[in-house]
Scaffold this motif. Sequence first.
Motif, PDB file in Angstrom:
ATOM      1  N   GLY A 178       0.817  -1.211   0.000  1.00  0.00           N
ATOM      2  CA  GLY A 178       0.000   0.000   0.000  1.00  0.00           C
ATOM      3  C   GLY A 178       0.849   1.259   0.000  1.00  0.00           C
ATOM      4  N   THR A 179       0.262   2.334  -0.539  1.00  0.00           N
ATOM      5  CA  THR A 179       0.961   3.608  -0.602  1.00  0.00           C
ATOM      6  C   THR A 179       0.496   4.529   0.501  1.00  0.00           C
ATOM      7  N   HIS A 180      -0.800   4.744   0.574  1.00  0.00           N
ATOM      8  CA  HIS A 180      -1.349   5.666   1.570  1.00  0.00           C
ATOM      9  C   HIS A 180      -1.733   4.947   2.858  1.00  0.00           C
ATOM     10  N   HIS A 181      -2.376   3.810   2.717  1.00  0.00           N
ATOM     11  CA  HIS A 181      -2.789   3.012   3.880  1.00  0.00           C
ATOM     12  C   HIS A 181      -1.930   1.763   3.901  1.00  0.00           C
ATOM     13  N   LYS A 182      -0.816   1.861   4.565  1.00  0.00           N
ATOM     14  CA  LYS A 182       0.137   0.750   4.571  1.00  0.00           C
ATOM     15  C   LYS A 182      -0.364  -0.374   5.480  1.00  0.00           C
ATOM     16  N   ARG A 183      -0.276  -1.557   4.951  1.00  0.00           N
ATOM     17  CA  ARG A 183      -0.698  -2.742   5.687  1.00  0.00           C
ATOM     18  C   ARG A 183       0.434  -3.763   5.664  1.00  0.00           C
ATOM     19  N   ILE A 184       0.570  -4.466   6.752  1.00  0.00           N
ATOM     20  CA  ILE A 184       1.559  -5.538   6.792  1.00  0.00           C
ATOM     21  C   ILE A 184       0.867  -6.810   6.326  1.00  0.00           C
ATOM     22  N   ARG A 185       1.430  -7.423   5.325  1.00  0.00           N
ATOM     23  CA  ARG A 185       0.870  -8.657   4.758  1.00  0.00           C
ATOM     24  C   ARG A 185       1.920  -9.750   4.804  1.00  0.00           C
ATOM     25  N   ARG A 186       1.456 -10.965   4.837  1.00  0.00           N
ATOM     26  CA  ARG A 186       2.365 -12.116   4.782  1.00  0.00           C
ATOM     27  C   ARG A 186       2.710 -12.370   3.322  1.00  0.00           C
ATOM     28  N   LYS A 187       3.987 -12.600   3.053  1.00  0.00           N
ATOM     29  CA  LYS A 187       4.412 -12.892   1.684  1.00  0.00           C
ATOM     30  C   LYS A 187       3.760 -14.194   1.250  1.00  0.00           C
ATOM     31  N   ARG A 188       3.303 -14.229   0.027  1.00  0.00           N
ATOM     32  CA  ARG A 188       2.679 -15.439  -0.501  1.00  0.00           C
ATOM     33  C   ARG A 188       3.746 -16.398  -1.000  1.00  0.00           C
ATOM     34  N   ASP A 189       3.499 -17.658  -0.759  1.00  0.00           N
ATOM     35  CA  ASP A 189       4.427 -18.680  -1.250  1.00  0.00           C
ATOM     36  C   ASP A 189       4.240 -18.832  -2.740  1.00  0.00           C
ATOM     37  N   LYS A 190       5.336 -18.999  -3.467  1.00  0.00           N
ATOM     38  CA  LYS A 190       5.261 -19.293  -4.899  1.00  0.00           C
ATOM     39  C   LYS A 190       5.026 -20.782  -5.031  1.00  0.00           C
ATOM     40  N   ARG A 191       4.006 -21.139  -5.750  1.00  0.00           N
ATOM     41  CA  ARG A 191       3.703 -22.562  -5.919  1.00  0.00           C
ATOM     42  C   ARG A 191       4.285 -23.045  -7.247  1.00  0.00           C
ATOM     43  N   ASP A 192       4.855 -24.229  -7.216  1.00  0.00           N
ATOM     44  CA  ASP A 192       5.471 -24.790  -8.417  1.00  0.00           C
ATOM     45  C   ASP A 192       4.453 -24.933  -9.522  1.00  0.00           C
ATOM     46  N   GLY A 193       4.794 -24.455 -10.718  1.00  0.00           N
ATOM     47  CA  GLY A 193       3.933 -24.605 -11.881  1.00  0.00           C
ATOM     48  C   GLY A 193       2.844 -23.549 -11.982  1.00  0.00           C
ATOM     49  N   LEU A 194       2.632 -22.717 -10.977  1.00  0.00           N
ATOM     50  CA  LEU A 194       1.573 -21.717 -11.030  1.00  0.00           C
ATOM     51  C   LEU A 194       2.095 -20.309 -11.269  1.00  0.00           C
ATOM     52  N   GLU A 195       3.438 -20.108 -11.244  1.00  0.00           N
ATOM     53  CA  GLU A 195       3.961 -18.768 -11.457  1.00  0.00           C
ATOM     54  C   GLU A 195       3.594 -18.298 -12.851  1.00  0.00           C
ATOM     55  N   GLY A 196       3.094 -17.108 -12.948  1.00  0.00           N
ATOM     56  CA  GLY A 196       2.754 -16.513 -14.239  1.00  0.00           C
ATOM     57  C   GLY A 196       1.419 -16.963 -14.798  1.00  0.00           C
ATOM     58  N   LYS A 197       0.790 -17.967 -14.228  1.00  0.00           N
ATOM     59  CA  LYS A 197      -0.510 -18.438 -14.721  1.00  0.00           C
ATOM     60  C   LYS A 197      -1.611 -17.720 -13.969  1.00  0.00           C
ATOM     61  N   LYS A 198      -2.655 -17.369 -14.687  1.00  0.00           N
ATOM     62  CA  LYS A 198      -3.789 -16.704 -14.074  1.00  0.00           C
ATOM     63  C   LYS A 198      -4.796 -17.784 -13.666  1.00  0.00           C
ATOM     64  N   TRP A 199      -5.334 -17.647 -12.487  1.00  0.00           N
ATOM     65  CA  TRP A 199      -6.299 -18.612 -11.974  1.00  0.00           C
ATOM     66  C   TRP A 199      -7.661 -18.288 -12.540  1.00  0.00           C
ATOM     67  N   ASP A 200      -8.354 -19.279 -13.073  1.00  0.00           N
ATOM     68  CA  ASP A 200      -9.684 -19.100 -13.636  1.00  0.00           C
ATOM     69  C   ASP A 200     -10.696 -19.805 -12.746  1.00  0.00           C
ATOM     70  N   PRO A 201     -11.346 -19.047 -11.847  1.00  0.00           N
ATOM     71  CA  PRO A 201     -12.291 -19.692 -10.936  1.00  0.00           C
ATOM     72  C   PRO A 201     -13.517 -20.256 -11.640  1.00  0.00           C
ATOM     73  N   LEU A 202     -13.845 -19.783 -12.814  1.00  0.00           N
ATOM     74  CA  LEU A 202     -15.017 -20.286 -13.539  1.00  0.00           C
ATOM     75  C   LEU A 202     -14.675 -21.433 -14.468  1.00  0.00           C
ATOM     76  N   GLY A 203     -13.407 -21.836 -14.505  1.00  0.00           N
ATOM     77  CA  GLY A 203     -12.967 -22.887 -15.422  1.00  0.00           C
ATOM     78  C   GLY A 203     -13.692 -24.202 -15.211  1.00  0.00           C
ATOM     79  N   SER A 204     -14.081 -24.530 -14.008  1.00  0.00           N
ATOM     80  CA  SER A 204     -14.740 -25.816 -13.761  1.00  0.00           C
ATOM     81  C   SER A 204     -16.247 -25.671 -13.546  1.00  0.00           C
ATOM     82  N   ALA A 205     -16.807 -24.477 -13.760  1.00  0.00           N
ATOM     83  CA  ALA A 205     -18.249 -24.267 -13.568  1.00  0.00           C
ATOM     84  C   ALA A 205     -19.028 -24.972 -14.670  1.00  0.00           C
TER      85      ALA A 205
END
Length: 173
Positions: free
Chosen positions: A130-157
């Motif tokens: 954040g720039t104006h409202h700074k928040r402390i967040r936990r770094k997300r783990d990089k998962r093997d094979g998912l870097e750079g891929k966009k998640w499609d939640p409607l893919g299995s609908a």
Amino acid sequence: MTSHPHNDTIHRDPNGHLDVQRLLSNPTWSVASLLPPKDQQAPTSEVSSKQLHHLLRLSALPPPQDAAEEAQMLSTLSSQLHFVKEIQKVDTTGIEPLRSLRDETAQGEKEAELGLEALKGALGQEEIKGTHHKRIRRKRDKRDGLEGKKWDPLGSAGRRTGRFFVVEGGKDG
């Protein structure tokens, strides 16, 4: 109840430290001393048959099958109540209440204390967002094979309309 004053001066070593092993090897009382004597006639029960059945129903326990089982339950309950009353007679003046079941000595408190060294790993996983409202967040783990891929939640609908998925209702008519 007969009182058993505890004199720990008997159980001290020459340096004045409490000899715990010696103290515990010769108990000054037992749980049996808090129960009614076995040779004594069972005192009239403080709990009636009706109250016993009510307690059993509240506890989701089955009622006694016969009069003998009911008498045994009343006797056991009476003995337990006698035990509680004897415990309540113990003078606890000046004794600090137990806060929890753990080591409350100074050394135990120190061992349980979390210092900066113990927290370094967790603090290393935080980042400020954040720039104006700074928040402390936990770094997300990089998962093997998912870097750079966009998640499609409607893919299995099964059915979708635009960017929404459709759920069939169970409504009749």
